[in-house]
Design an enzyme around this catalytic site. Sequence first.
Site, short mmCIF file in Angstrom:
data_model
loop_
_atom_site.label_atom_id
_atom_site.label_comp_id
_atom_site.label_asym_id
_atom_site.label_seq_id
_atom_site.Cartn_x
_atom_site.Cartn_y
_atom_site.Cartn_z
N LYS A 79 -8.46 -11.15 -4.44
CA LYS A 79 -7.18 -10.43 -4.39
C LYS A 79 -6.08 -11.36 -3.86
CE LYS A 79 -5.26 -6.00 -2.70
NZ LYS A 79 -5.53 -4.79 -1.91
N SER A 154 -4.55 -0.41 -4.05
CA SER A 154 -3.80 -1.58 -4.44
C SER A 154 -4.66 -2.70 -5.03
CB SER A 154 -3.06 -2.14 -3.23
OG SER A 154 -3.95 -2.61 -2.25
N SER A 178 -7.54 1.21 -0.66
CA SER A 178 -7.19 0.23 -1.70
C SER A 178 -8.37 -0.46 -2.36
CB SER A 178 -6.24 -0.82 -1.13
OG SER A 178 -4.94 -0.31 -1.06
#
Lengths: 485, 481
Positions: A79, A154, A178
């Site tokens: 990420k 996210s 997330s």
Amino acid sequence: MNVMSLTAVELGRKIKAKEVAVEEAVTAALDAIDKKEGTVHSFVTVDREGAIKRAKEVQKLISEGSLTGPLAGVPVAVKDNICTKDLKTTCSSHILYNFVPTYTAEAAARLERAGAIILGKTNMDEFAMGSTTETSAFGVTRNPWNTAHVPGGSSGGSCAAVAAEECSYALGSDTGGSIRQPSAFCGVTGIKPTYGTVSRYGLIAYGSSLDQIGPVAKDVTDCAAILETIASYDSKDSTSVKREDYAFTEALVDDVAGMKIGIPRDYFGAGLDPQVKEAVLRAAKALEEKGALVEEFDLSLVEYAIPAYYVIACAEASSNLARFDGVKYGYRTEEYEGLHNMYKKSRSEGFGTEVKRRIMLGSFVLSSGYYDAYYLKALRTKALIKQAFDKAFAKYDVILGPAAPTTAPKLGESLKDPIKMYLGDIYTVSVNLAGLPGISLPCGKDDNGLPIGLQLIGDCFKEKNIIRAAYAFEKTREYEHSPLA
Amino acid sequence: MSKTYETVIGLEVHVELATKTKIFCGCSTAFGGAPNSHTCPVCTGMPGSLPVLNKQVVEYAMAVGLATNCKITQYSKFDRKNYFYPDNPQNYQISQLYLPICRDGGVEIETSAGKKVVGIHEIHMEEDAGKLVHDEWEDVSIVDYNRSGVPLIEIVSEPDMRSAEEVIAYLEKLRMIIQYLGASDCKLNEGSMRADVNLSVREAGSKEFGTRTEMKNLNSFKAIARAIEGERARQIELLEEGKKVLQETRRWDDNKEYSYAMRSKEDAKDYRYFPEPDLAPIVISDEWISDVKARQPELRTEKMERYQREFGLPEYDADIITGHKKLADLFEETAAICGRPKKVSNWIMVETMRLLKENEMDADDISFSPEHFAKLVELADSGSITNTVAKEVFERIFREDIDPEKYVEEQGLKTVNDEGALRAVAEQVVKENPQSVEDYLNGKEKAIGFLVGQTMKAMKGKANPGLVSQFLKELLEQKKG
């Protein structure tokens, strides 16, 4: 054989057995990225040369016998809020569009030491603020099950990349759901570990007291193996905990006989999609049939979790994001008059709408005169929520519920109504507020063919309970590859 | 002035702690070094970096708290103070607001008005900021983060002081305590000790406090004293004119001897303090407190007693020497080398004090080594050099830290004991000063002093004074005969 359809652990085994060369695996991943990125857009940055170069080095170490772990040679996506030395790390924000870290985050460094090959950095909601990956400054990511839908957020890029089989597994981060919510939307498995289990050193902070890095993969076995690799006590992170037990793969046992599972009635009220409800309760039934003791109970305080979460996370974010000011790194406005104008313009132009909204919200709740009414009250609520979970875990080994109230919404639907979007976090945020571990794994699909996620929550430091329950449930069904896989 | 006014003063004193590494990372705190050479991701506020508390900072803060009679907060926390400025890489400073490490202490001071206790409201730990350098040529500012993250404690007094004299006495007391603890060198001119003065005036006898101002940029005790006098006068003038004192931060310009208000934007801010989520609370056990107490170095009172007992120094001398850590250290180290504590004490009491005063220096400015000082004491005490020469050599040591042995050798300053040579000079002096000789012969015995002086002068002070007066006496007695 399509190496991308293998789980990370399966691929690692084949690499060790010399059935697959590391470079072959990495090339397969890069080819998949080439083929699918135009559709799914999971990545902000792909490090083609770096990955190939590293594949050669890792292959050498594996052949020499100095790298023997289950993830050696397996390609991973990270990420874009996890710092990687010499590899751009943007948090999907214009304000960090050119930021290249000088060091690698501890969790990523541990993966590298275990022989992981980092393919690139995955797309996300800007600074992890959002539930759809639509707030990214670099374009939306699409759900591999239906590209008209969002992947969730996210960590939408990480989850989509795993579901689209552009990587073998990924790292995400979870501040209010997330990892778990996009895992549910993308039909993959993700764990948010107990707060303090994975070092936050090098994770660009959103809500420091809530953030945790965790694995996203095709199955529970992968997640346990990845977590075992990235979890550690780290003296560079003062909130890191010295745990007695990091052997998460030991919990990969298909046996839930006698395990006590609680289903909070509060998680099945209004707002929950009936198809999600049905799939989740079916999963509970499956576990019951395997010998688990399942019963309903009242968790209480659920409706206070969202406001408490948004107050605390935004307060911390307003301070954490203050460092992005155009002085030291990242975006600086072209023209300005004096320091304050430079700050104002750089931040106005560099941050997106959702980030600005949360910075303002956070600044407001910390302002003198409002601190007690909002921030302190939220902290008190957080403590009460933790107490409610303590009470529940005195009775149950695992709490079972949905990861999200619906399946993935269509692109472009969520941002119009931020409050509604925030309410979608109802089942995940309290886990962060209480610092608990949670796992999300697929448990079915709705009529539109979109995946539904089952969430299992454990007490602090009891990842093994949720891993065992998840593993046992996973054994009752087949892994479904997404249409984009 | 129709009314009498009372000045009310409270101080915020920042002290830079003498740790080797910074408060939240392993970078060096050493002064100097190329800009940004003592930095890392943590103290430059790189994204993703996290602070880790340096335990030594807590121990120093505790030690200062204990030595100033504070209560130690056994569950203490850090808070973030949010404000934007480029010297602060994170745009927040990690400090303590809600649960500072020490509270409710005080120190006794003594002034011409007598003894009193100045209360300490709290002591908290925090990090220092970097340094901005403004390049006038390029019209840009550049920043050096070498000082970013250097540990500080802020000692906040109660508004208990009433005069500049009390303020100076309080600061001197704090400085002495902290220096004795080894927690800081407390140099005002180098910024390792900084004081902000909160001052208000009120009519004598009033119970209410007046509106206070805060004064910054005070780099010496003298500047502090001048700033207090100036601000007191300014506030009284305002009140006398029927105007109001504004609560504001003012910057003292010591050259102009005037303070001016800082822009209100730089002042009166909402810092949006909240607990620092990246650091765990500091839990201080009873054991830890007693451990720090047990390791507390000898403070002034004990030292003073020991100097009298162990070295036989008079109380007055022991008081003066222990009045400054630098003098006490110099005394002990020098005495340990040469084994002549009383002589060392004399050199400090007389010559060192004289030179400090003449040069308007502070004991902290002493830069010579105890080794050279000890050699000098030995040379003088053994008679290898005369007192006159010794004083001259000491001045050189004081100024340039020369090696006295080498210097005496090179300059040929050793005492002349050569009897033939001395006798010859004495004879010459007797010959050239018939008046003094006559005076002596007429019973004015003191006249011999003049002749000794003349002989010493002729020998450039290097003659053995005992031999000189012996020979002169012999010569004069012969004339009597």
